[in-house]
Scaffold this motif. Structure first.
Motif, PDB file in Angstrom:
ATOM      1  N   THR A 126       0.837  -1.191   0.000  1.00 47.74           N
ATOM      2  CA  THR A 126       0.000   0.000   0.000  1.00 47.74           C
ATOM      3  C   THR A 126       0.876   1.246   0.000  1.00 47.74           C
ATOM      4  N   ARG A 127       0.229   2.382  -0.170  1.00 47.74           N
ATOM      5  CA  ARG A 127       0.979   3.641  -0.103  1.00 47.74           C
ATOM      6  C   ARG A 127       1.586   3.817   1.289  1.00 47.74           C
ATOM      7  N   ALA A 128       0.865   3.409   2.328  1.00 50.13           N
ATOM      8  CA  ALA A 128       1.396   3.508   3.689  1.00 50.13           C
ATOM      9  C   ALA A 128       2.610   2.602   3.856  1.00 50.13           C
ATOM     10  N   GLY A 129       2.558   1.421   3.263  1.00 47.47           N
ATOM     11  CA  GLY A 129       3.702   0.524   3.335  1.00 47.47           C
ATOM     12  C   GLY A 129       4.918   1.087   2.640  1.00 47.47           C
ATOM     13  N   LEU A 130       4.698   1.757   1.516  1.00 47.01           N
ATOM     14  CA  LEU A 130       5.811   2.387   0.806  1.00 47.01           C
ATOM     15  C   LEU A 130       6.409   3.506   1.645  1.00 47.01           C
ATOM     16  N   ARG A 131       5.546   4.297   2.275  1.00 49.07           N
ATOM     17  CA  ARG A 131       6.056   5.377   3.140  1.00 49.07           C
ATOM     18  C   ARG A 131       6.903   4.823   4.268  1.00 49.07           C
ATOM     19  N   ALA A 132       6.484   3.715   4.825  1.00 50.44           N
ATOM     20  CA  ALA A 132       7.231   3.125   5.928  1.00 50.44           C
ATOM     21  C   ALA A 132       8.632   2.705   5.473  1.00 50.44           C
ATOM     22  N   ARG A 133       8.736   2.160   4.263  1.00 47.68           N
ATOM     23  CA  ARG A 133      10.055   1.750   3.757  1.00 47.68           C
ATOM     24  C   ARG A 133      10.938   2.957   3.462  1.00 47.68           C
ATOM     25  N   GLU A 148       8.418  11.341  -1.626  1.00 48.81           N
ATOM     26  CA  GLU A 148       7.466  10.246  -1.440  1.00 48.81           C
ATOM     27  C   GLU A 148       6.516  10.119  -2.625  1.00 48.81           C
ATOM     28  N   SER A 149       5.981  11.237  -3.109  1.00 51.32           N
ATOM     29  CA  SER A 149       5.018  11.158  -4.205  1.00 51.32           C
ATOM     30  C   SER A 149       5.683  10.675  -5.489  1.00 51.32           C
ATOM     31  N   HIS A 150       6.910  11.116  -5.751  1.00 52.99           N
ATOM     32  CA  HIS A 150       7.605  10.631  -6.939  1.00 52.99           C
ATOM     33  C   HIS A 150       7.883   9.128  -6.841  1.00 52.99           C
ATOM     34  N   LEU A 151       8.263   8.666  -5.655  1.00 57.61           N
ATOM     35  CA  LEU A 151       8.508   7.239  -5.490  1.00 57.61           C
ATOM     36  C   LEU A 151       7.214   6.445  -5.640  1.00 57.61           C
ATOM     37  N   ALA A 152       6.098   7.013  -5.200  1.00 54.05           N
ATOM     38  CA  ALA A 152       4.805   6.348  -5.374  1.00 54.05           C
ATOM     39  C   ALA A 152       4.457   6.225  -6.855  1.00 54.05           C
ATOM     40  N   TYR A 153       4.685   7.285  -7.632  1.00 53.50           N
ATOM     41  CA  TYR A 153       4.456   7.187  -9.068  1.00 53.50           C
ATOM     42  C   TYR A 153       5.355   6.115  -9.684  1.00 53.50           C
ATOM     43  N   ALA A 154       6.622   6.087  -9.245  1.00 51.14           N
ATOM     44  CA  ALA A 154       7.577   5.116  -9.785  1.00 51.14           C
ATOM     45  C   ALA A 154       7.300   3.702  -9.302  1.00 51.14           C
ATOM     46  N   THR A 155       6.331   3.564  -8.429  1.00 52.88           N
ATOM     47  CA  THR A 155       5.939   2.248  -7.914  1.00 52.88           C
ATOM     48  C   THR A 155       4.584   1.840  -8.472  1.00 52.88           C
ATOM     49  N   PHE A 156       3.547   2.573  -8.138  1.00 57.71           N
ATOM     50  CA  PHE A 156       2.178   2.161  -8.458  1.00 57.71           C
ATOM     51  C   PHE A 156       1.772   2.534  -9.886  1.00 57.71           C
ATOM     52  N   THR A 157       2.143   3.733 -10.359  1.00 58.40           N
ATOM     53  CA  THR A 157       1.816   4.096 -11.739  1.00 58.40           C
ATOM     54  C   THR A 157       2.620   3.253 -12.715  1.00 58.40           C
ATOM     55  N   PHE A 158       3.899   2.993 -12.389  1.00 60.35           N
ATOM     56  CA  PHE A 158       4.698   2.119 -13.250  1.00 60.35           C
ATOM     57  C   PHE A 158       4.092   0.719 -13.304  1.00 60.35           C
ATOM     58  N   ARG A 159       3.613   0.215 -12.174  1.00 64.70           N
ATOM     59  CA  ARG A 159       2.976  -1.099 -12.188  1.00 64.70           C
ATOM     60  C   ARG A 159       1.775  -1.095 -13.129  1.00 64.70           C
ATOM     61  N   ASP A 160       0.974  -0.038 -13.068  1.00 67.01           N
ATOM     62  CA  ASP A 160      -0.183   0.056 -13.954  1.00 67.01           C
ATOM     63  C   ASP A 160       0.252   0.082 -15.422  1.00 67.01           C
ATOM     64  N   ILE A 161       1.245   0.902 -15.731  1.00 58.29           N
ATOM     65  CA  ILE A 161       1.701   1.022 -17.113  1.00 58.29           C
ATOM     66  C   ILE A 161       2.224  -0.308 -17.628  1.00 58.29           C
ATOM     67  N   VAL A 162       3.091  -0.938 -16.847  1.00 54.84           N
ATOM     68  CA  VAL A 162       3.772  -2.146 -17.318  1.00 54.84           C
ATOM     69  C   VAL A 162       2.845  -3.357 -17.344  1.00 54.84           C
ATOM     70  N   HIS A 163       2.225  -3.669 -16.212  1.00 58.97           N
ATOM     71  CA  HIS A 163       1.460  -4.911 -16.114  1.00 58.97           C
ATOM     72  C   HIS A 163       0.082  -4.804 -16.767  1.00 58.97           C
ATOM     73  N   THR A 164      -0.600  -3.693 -16.528  1.00 62.40           N
ATOM     74  CA  THR A 164      -1.990  -3.583 -16.981  1.00 62.40           C
ATOM     75  C   THR A 164      -2.105  -3.041 -18.389  1.00 62.40           C
ATOM     76  N   ARG A 165      -1.283  -2.068 -18.761  1.00 65.40           N
ATOM     77  CA  ARG A 165      -1.434  -1.399 -20.046  1.00 65.40           C
ATOM     78  C   ARG A 165      -0.538  -1.963 -21.134  1.00 65.40           C
ATOM     79  N   LEU A 166       0.638  -2.481 -20.773  1.00 66.72           N
ATOM     80  CA  LEU A 166       1.603  -2.914 -21.785  1.00 66.72           C
ATOM     81  C   LEU A 166       1.877  -4.413 -21.755  1.00 66.72           C
ATOM     82  N   GLY A 167       1.049  -5.162 -21.052  1.00 65.86           N
ATOM     83  CA  GLY A 167       1.198  -6.612 -21.073  1.00 65.86           C
ATOM     84  C   GLY A 167       2.551  -7.103 -20.610  1.00 65.86           C
ATOM     85  N   ASP A 168       3.086  -6.472 -19.554  1.00 69.04           N
ATOM     86  CA  ASP A 168       4.357  -6.857 -18.931  1.00 69.04           C
ATOM     87  C   ASP A 168       5.582  -6.521 -19.787  1.00 69.04           C
TER      88      ASP A 168
END
Length: 486
Positions: free
Chosen positions: A239-246, A283-303
């Protein structure tokens, strides 16, 4: 009575209500159902507009929720708004367009009708969002009649969306066909991500790998490994909270400097120095580089991988040699680059005036993106259609209402008169609006942003703009299944 032309709102004229709108308003006043029951229905306006406008909401083509506001003192023109993000929810979120109306109600205060789409789904998809934005413009025309003038407004990622709308649906450049050939009269881009995604996300690619080099906790050695270009493995429950903790564990970024360990401070110093990103937005940039990248790669570009850091040399750390030897490297899949570029990159082929406003210290959309956009229009031979303004604010989306009103008035004046403004003339007009809104004018008319590469490390072949030429866009458009599915 018409206001004096010297007043900030002096150009506002009370226009007769279009027939469809008049019928709808009459039905609301008499308690009868609206004539277009399947179209926009009445909804509560934001408090600021409650006594000034009539608001509507509905679900348009492809399931995109939307909100519309028409002021009682309508000047006859329309602002079509493209929101930022991208949000990562599954479906269309009706609250998004309603919230944006509240945030940019200043445009309704200025006499403009306003229409904003929530897009048909969350997740990345610039062309999808552009189509939903254009569909809403067409819906407005069908329900309320043809506006006197129509302006696009894009904020943040919505700046990328609005710029894509202008290029894709903006009409012919030869001037033939009159008004029908140009459905939009002008474009206002504020705090825009106007470098496109194939290069505009490179700073976050660098953050993702540099962070992992120093922190080793995203993923941890005990967790399932995955290549960092994925942002996050597909099945992760982080989650976003988990990312913040790391992030806190590694850098102590949320703690006062005196409470950080020496290791945390050193990690934080190195990450910020190498990535050139502001500490307050780490934090917000790292969140984009985590969750938005996951969306782009796995969901939109077929891995498939659209990102690369091949050939990038990282500098600014306490040991650049060790960093460059140890940081994860990867090569992009050319088809993934093509699809992300086709979806989000800009050709610069605009046909109407474009005015931008960007805070110099924007922590989210780096001000150097404006250099990329200027070079994009210059490369397309359209720089004469661009005027860029900058403010000394340190905000992303909370710029001054006086400046928003002033920017819209400057764009409208440019469209109506054909007289291209300057950064200085825009700045000099702002105090008249600030007398009404009292939110301040912070323009720096002499500012010019550094080149894109001063902030974002270029990849091989990434020095020339546009990132996608109009000829390449045409060629790619003939490839079956190109881009990101809507």
């Amino acid at each position: 009575m018409d206001r004096s032309p010297t007043h900030p709102k002096g150009r506002r004229r009370r226009a007769a209500l279009p027939v469809a709108l008049a019928a709808t308003v009459a039905a609301l006043l008499t308690g009868a159902p609206p004539a277009h029951a399947s179209g926009p229905g009445p909804t509560a306006c934001p408090d600021r507009l409650a006594a000034k406008a009539t608001c509507y909401s509905g679900v348009g083509a492809h399931g995109a929720a939307y909100t519309i506001a028409v002021p009682d003192d309508w000047n006859g023109s329309l602002v079509v708004h493209a929101h930022g993000g991208p949000d990562l929810g599954e479906g269309s979120d009706p609250a998004r367009s309603a919230d944006d109306l509240a945030r940019w109600s200043v445009m309704v205060d200025e006499g403009y009708a306003w229409a904003g789409s929530s897009y048909r789904r969350g997740g990345f998809g610039t062309r999808m969002a552009a189509e939903d934005t254009e569909n809403l413009r067409r819906l407005f025309l069908a329900e309320f009649g043809t506006p006197r003038r129509t302006y696009l407004h894009g904020q943040s990622w919505g700046g990328n969306v609005a710029a894509k709308v202008a290029e894709t649906y903006g009409g012919r450049a030869d001037g033939r066909g009159g008004r029908a050939a140009r459905p939009y009269d002008g474009v206002l881009l504020t705090s825009g991500l106007v470098a496109g995604a194939s290069r505009g996300y490179d700073a976050r690619v660098d953050l993702r790998v540099v962070y992992q080099y120093y922190c080793h906790n995203h993923p941890r050695p005990t967790e399932t490994p995955y290549p960092l270009w994925q942002g996050l493995r597909a099945g992760s429950t982080m989650t976003r909270a988990g990312l913040r903790a790391r992030l806190q564990e590694c850098t102590g970024y949320a703690s006062p400097p005196a409470e950080r360990t020496s290791a945390q401070q050193r990690n934080l110093d190195d990450i910020l120095a190498v990535t050139r990103l502001p500490e307050r937005a780490l934090e917000s940039h790292l969140a984009y580089a985590t969750f938005t990248f996951r969306d782009i790669v796995h969901t939109r570009l077929g891995d498939r991988n659209p990102f690369s850091n091949r050939g990038v040399r990282y500098t600014g750390s306490h040991d650049d040699r060790a960093l460059n030897a140890g940081v994860e490297r990867f090569e992009a899949d050319p088809t993934a680059v093509r699809d992300l570029s086709y979806d989000s990159d800009l050709t610069g082929a605009v046909t109407v005036p474009v005015l931008t406003m960007h805070a110099v210290d924007d922590p989210t959309a780096l001000v150097e993106f404006e250099s990329a956009y200027r070079d994009t229009l210059r490369g397309a031979g359209r720089e004469r259609l661009l005027v860029q303004t900058f403010t000394t604010e340190a905000e992303h989306s909370a710029l001054s209402d006086a400046e928003y009103a002033n920017s819209l008035a400057a764009l409208d004046d440019w469209v109506r008169t054909g007289h291209r403004p300057t950064a200085r003339s825009v700045a000099s007009a702002c105090p008249a609006f600030d007398r009404e809104y009292g939110t301040g004018c912070f323009y720096d008319p002499g500012y010019r942003p550094a080149p894109f590469t001063a902030r974002v490390r270029p990849r091989p072949g990434g020095l020339h703009w546009p990132a996608m030429t109009a000829a390449r866009e045409r060629a790619w458009s003939r490839v079956d299944g190109v881009g990101i599915a809507p």
